[in-house]
Design a protein around this motif. Structure first.
Motif, PDB file in Angstrom:
ATOM      1  N   LYS A 293      48.871  70.113  42.691  1.00  0.00           N
ATOM      2  CA  LYS A 293      48.884  70.957  43.885  1.00  0.00           C
ATOM      3  C   LYS A 293      47.513  71.558  44.182  1.00  0.00           C
TER       4      LYS A 293
ATOM      5  N   ASP B 257      49.493  72.924  54.577  1.00  0.00           N
ATOM      6  CA  ASP B 257      50.701  73.748  54.706  1.00  0.00           C
ATOM      7  C   ASP B 257      50.626  74.736  55.858  1.00  0.00           C
TER       8      ASP B 257
ATOM      9  N   GLU C  67      47.466  65.476  52.351  1.00  0.00           N
ATOM     10  CA  GLU C  67      48.922  65.641  52.335  1.00  0.00           C
ATOM     11  C   GLU C  67      49.594  64.402  51.756  1.00  0.00           C
TER      12      GLU C  67
END
Length: 766
Positions: free
Chosen positions: A601, A353, A578
């Motif tokens: 996550k 991210d 990812e």
């Protein structure tokens, strides 16, 4: 022109005790000693598999060439003035080495540990000195008596793995300064290798050895033809059904070449159908799993969904699994990950991210009583030695300061606090002391190891345990924590929390620590959980031992992790994680699985950080793998050493295992926040997709029926909205929707991952 050391023939090597012995070079001798199958065979022999010993390769330290490769004193063409001596007493190799290197009466060429942990010593025999005289001198020098049997120049010695070598002189390889004549034409046909002798990097000798073990042992007289026919019928699956190839790699057990050809031809006439047995054997040996544990490895893979490729592990991690049963590989790996990360505390990485991360990791190894959780402690005890050594000095300074402070006079000024750096803290440390340790940490990560999770819970109590929850959560992301007291007796301040830990505990202790009232506080998703294998009614597991060299390599791994600092760039690892987390999002969305959606996550973050540790360990100290400001003058991120496919596979394996274990351990408690557990517990085992079960055209009532009242109306609308956003469905009218391409999103993610793997493998080959 004289050949270099790599090309000189200094000994002869045979496939076995009775096999022809061919002249060999240093390179051939060293390469054979590095073969994984040789190490596996020696390990099995040490554990008592005596039948294997006669199948070990041999070499002749006292002769560099035999006539027609026949190992006999009468056929010795190039005898050498050398004598190999055996010391049968086990476990004294290092002691013998020390004494001989300090003062040896003869020139020592080689010192090695034998298969059964005795000692081999090869010496140069001076002109005029007999073997008996040399043995007497060596007994006086070492304090141990060698085997008195006098051997001739035709004597052979069993080959041992490279890590058994304790000392070797370059003179060992200088026995024959000129190349020998090529007498290969007189060798037996079976020694002329015209076909590959390995399959996927695994020698056929290892494959056949494991085949015999799994099928009742080597054949006896009277059953040779039948058993060799069965071997050929299976082995042809990995020899292209080629009869000549099979003839070259199969053992003959004294059958003639013609008989072997007949057996192989008969086996190859049968319809080709492949061999699942060979596939299983090759897969296990390819991964570096002990041949005695192949079946256990398959059972673990079926239960957990992951396979640990031991051969692919980097320094430190590989040695952590030495002597560990395969069913306990994942608990040990998960247990050492936090301390590995604590040593690499000066490293920073960029996540998918774009945020910068430190390597914060926490793990809990859970299992019932007497489930051998101590196997994790044994590994961590070796990993934490450098911490312990440094902390012992710091604690001594702190104790001296306390004594001076305690013994000062009433009007005397208190001595200045030395503010020592102590990185190993007990898990039961008070919040005040922990804050003090953080303040003196100098930017380093603290580490704790706790053998009993239940002790931690009882010691801390409700209030302190609640505070610890906050500290643990913040440590995952290097957050800020502090406390403010109007008293000199308690520590006050605000600090960055860098704190990793490993804890062992029973399943009951886990349930007490993580209840329905705190399962949502975020700690459970930050923990790498590993489950010990179920030991109910199981036979006692067999543990091996780590050698001194194994422990030294773990210390080398520690030093390597501590040597890195700054930003480490891992673009391939970021891309792989990812894609993985996106694939899990698709799975969770299709199944409307809130638990998987929550845990995926941070499981991805944990897997990513484990991958970074792998990358650091496979990168030698001083290599250009960094991409931060400190190394900008030396190398850019694009110029550094990139993550290999083994690193990426390891990270994905850890992420997958972390997710499955979090769901298994905490999923039901978390699900209870949404629906009664009795309504949903069956769903976890089914592993089906709600989206896939819907008809091509469906209504919200169809979705509601599948969820059995689990979702509220607003949640239903939100799910349908997300499916439309992702392009999975289109709206027909107010009450009906149509599925577009079922599974296309998931397939797209899978395809991207496969393409990425292909690019990585291609780059590594180049």
């Amino acid at each position: 022109m004289e050949m270099n050391h790599e090309q000189k023939y200094f000994t002869c090597i045979g496939k076995g005790h009775g096999a022809p012995c061919l002249p060999s070079t240093r390179r051939e001798w060293e390469q054979l000693r590095r073969e994984s199958w040789l190490a596996q065979m020696c390990a099995r022999i040490e554990r008592g598999d005596d039948e294997l010993k006669h199948r070990l390769p041999v070499w002749t330290p006292s002769c560099a060439e035999f006539r027609n490769h026949h190992r006999a004193q009468a056929d010795a063409l190039k005898p050498l003035r050398r004598l190999m001596m055996d010391f049968d007493e086990k476990g004294h190799t290092d002691e013998i080495k020390t004494r001989l290197l300090e003062k040896s009466p003869l020139e020592v060429l080689l010192i090695e540990e034998s298969v059964r942990r005795g000692t081999h010593v090869l010496v140069e025999l001076p002109d005029g000195m007999s073997a008996e005289e040399a043995q007497a001198l060596m007994k006086e020098a070492t304090g141990f008596e060698p085997d008195k049997q006098v051997k001739g120049v035709d004597r052979c010695i069993y080959m041992v793995p490279e890590d058994h070598t304790k000392y070797v002189s370059d003179r060992l390889f200088e026995a024959c300064p000129q190349p020998l004549q090529n007498t290969a034409n007189t060798a037996e046909p079976t020694l002329m290798c015209t076909f590959p002798q390995e399959f996927k990097g695994v020698p056929y000798t290892s494959i056949i050895c494991e085949y015999w073990r799994r099928t009742g042992g080597e054949p006896s007289e009277g059953e040779r033809n039948k058993r060799l026919h069965q071997l050929a019928a299976n082995l042809r699956a990995i020899c292209d059904n080629n009869e000549e190839w099979l003839l070259e790699v199969m053992p003959s057990y004294k059958l003639s070449v013609q008989e072997m050809k007949s057996i192989i031809h008969s086996a190859c006439k049968e319809p080709t159908k492949g061999s699942r047995l060979m596939d299983q054997i090759v897969e296990a040996l390819e991964m570096g799993i002990s041949s005695d544990e192949i079946e256990d490895a398959e059972a673990v893979a079926a239960q957990t969904g992951v396979k640990v490729n031991v051969k692919a592990l980097p320094i430190g991690l590989k040695e952590s699994l030495k002597g560990v049963p395969v069913s306990m590989h994942m608990p040990v790996l998960c247990g050492v990950m936090p301390i590995c990360a604590a040593y690499a505390d000066q490293v920073e990485v960029e996540y998918c991210d774009g945020n910068k991360h430190r390597l914060g990791l926490m793990s809990i190894i859970r299992g019932e009583q007497a489930s051998n959780k101590s196997v994790v402690k044994n590994a961590i005890d070796i990993w934490k030695r450098q911490f312990d050594e440094e902390d012992s000095l710091a604690r001594k300074r702190e104790e001296e300061w306390k004594e001076r402070k305690k013994g000062r006079k009433a009007n005397e000024k208190a001595p200045e606090d030395p503010k020592v750096l102590i990185r190993m803290v007990p898990v039961t440390v008070s919040c005040s002391t922990l804050l003090k340790r953080f303040k003196n940490a100098q930017g380093h990560t603290l580490y704790s190891f706790g053998e009993e999770l239940d002790t931690l819970r009882k010691t801390n109590g409700a209030g302190s345990w609640s505070s610890k929850y906050d500290i643990y959560r913040l440590s995952f992301d290097n957050g800020e924590w502090g406390q403010d007291y109007n008293s000199d007796q308690a520590e006050s301040g605000v600090v960055k929390v860098a704190y990793n830990w490993t804890m062992l505990g029973t399943n009951g202790a886990m349930r007490k620590c993580f209840k329905s009232d705190n399962i949502e506080n975020g700690l459970s998703s930050r923990i790498l959980v590993a489950e010990m294998p179920d030991s109910s009614f199981q036979k006692m597991p067999k543990f091996g031992r780590r050698s001194a060299e194994d422990e030294a390599k773990i210390q080398e791994a520690v030093t390597r992790l501590r040597s890195f600092s700054g930003l480490v760039d891992t673009p391939r690892l970021r891309k792989a994680i990812e894609e993985w987390v996106e694939a899990k999002r698709v799975e969770a969305a299709k199944d409307i699985d809130h638990v998987k959606d929550i845990y995926r996550k941070r499981a991805a973050v944990i897997g990513f950080r484990c991958g970074v540790i792998f990358h650091l360990l496979e990168t030698p100290s001083g290599s250009p793998c960094l991409g931060g400001e400190q190394t900008a003058a030396k190398t850019s991120p694009k110029q550094g050493r990139k993550e290999g496919s083994a690193c990426i596979k390891f990270a994905l394996m850890m992420a997958e295992y972390c997710l499955s274990q979090q769901i298994k351990t905490f999923g039901e408690a978390l699900q209870n926040q949404y629906v009664d557990a009795s309504d949903e517990c069956q769903r976890y085992g089914a592993n089906h997709s709600v989206f896939d079960q819907l008809a091509p055209t469906f209504t919200i009532d169809d979705l509601r029926a599948l969820k059995r009242g689990y979702c509220s109306e607003s949640a239903m609308r939100m799910i349908i909205s997300r499916w439309m956003r992702d392009g999975w469905i289109s709206k027909i009218d107010r009450h009906h929707w149509s599925k577009r391409q079922v599974g296309s999103a998931a397939e797209k993610v899978t395809s991207k991952r496969e393409q990425s793997d292909a690019r990585i493998n291609s780059a590594e080959r180049e």
